[in-house]
Design an enzyme around this catalytic site. Sequence first.
Site, PDB file in Angstrom:
ATOM      1  N   TYR A 113      21.812  21.545  38.684  1.00  0.00           N
ATOM      2  CA  TYR A 113      22.353  20.367  39.072  1.00  0.00           C
ATOM      3  C   TYR A 113      24.096  20.400  39.443  1.00  0.00           C
ATOM      4  CZ  TYR A 113      18.704  18.214  36.153  1.00  0.00           C
ATOM      5  OH  TYR A 113      17.236  17.709  35.846  1.00  0.00           O
TER       6      TYR A 113
ATOM      7  N   HIS B 127       6.447  17.123  42.254  1.00  0.00           N
ATOM      8  CA  HIS B 127       7.529  17.067  41.698  1.00  0.00           C
ATOM      9  C   HIS B 127       8.029  15.749  41.165  1.00  0.00           C
ATOM     10  CE1 HIS B 127      11.963  17.624  41.172  1.00  0.00           C
ATOM     11  NE2 HIS B 127      11.713  18.958  41.342  1.00  0.00           N
TER      12      HIS B 127
END
Length: 268
Positions: free
Chosen positions: A113, A233
């Site tokens: 992230y 995903h």
Amino acid sequence: MEKLTGKSQTIQLTNNLSVKKQYLSQNKDLFGEEIFLELPQKSSQSKTVIIDDTWYHVLQDEFKKDYWHSLTETVRKLYKTKTVYPEPNNMFNAFDSTPFDRVKVVIIGQDPYHGYGQAHGLSFSVKESIKIPPSLRNIYKELHSDLDLPIPKTGNLQSWADQGVLMLNTVLTVEANNANSHKDLGWEIFTKAAIEAISRELRNVVFILWGKQAQSLCSILDDKKHHILSSAHPSPLSAHNGFFGCKHFSKSNDYLIKQGKGPIDWSI
């Protein structure tokens, strides 16, 4: 050359240790933790990279290759000149939290992230008190649907890693607010080598491949020795295309139990 003995030898050793401590101190001031540190060789067992011992043994040949030296030089410079995540002491958290010989499940992510305070070296996971990202919220929805577990209030998945779930991004660093910025620096070569080692040297591991990027690694996995689970995903852009309803958490535990391994406690 004159051989040092007694007091002279002691003085030289003390001086060497002083230089080493100074170098370590400077390195910590720069990074917060020594990373990619080449220490004076005391024996054939000395480590040149600060990473879990079991993984060092498996991956030590990688640390001698040209791409690794180029990668580490580049990453050092980027930490000096840019804001890079995660903090260096968390760069190898996936490996340090899940030793090679304890790997039961592998969950492959892409890169860390890139928001402030989020990444801590585990794929899909964020630090305590950080807002849960959209993909992880969808993972929690599937977890609830699959195993009827309550939706967690934290996004920290460290407890999974501690049980043998290797939560590995294929790229281990990223520039702040710039997704995929460290793609093609060389991390993919290193993490591919780690995944190949698991497939080659271990047995009965569950590989969870969410999305096309993770599924591109299928060709290096031995499906005769391991259990491979694939789906879309968990991103909000694709979760409805097959991630929801995949039941990968219960399927992983069913397989582990059949192989005589303990199941993962997926509760957070």
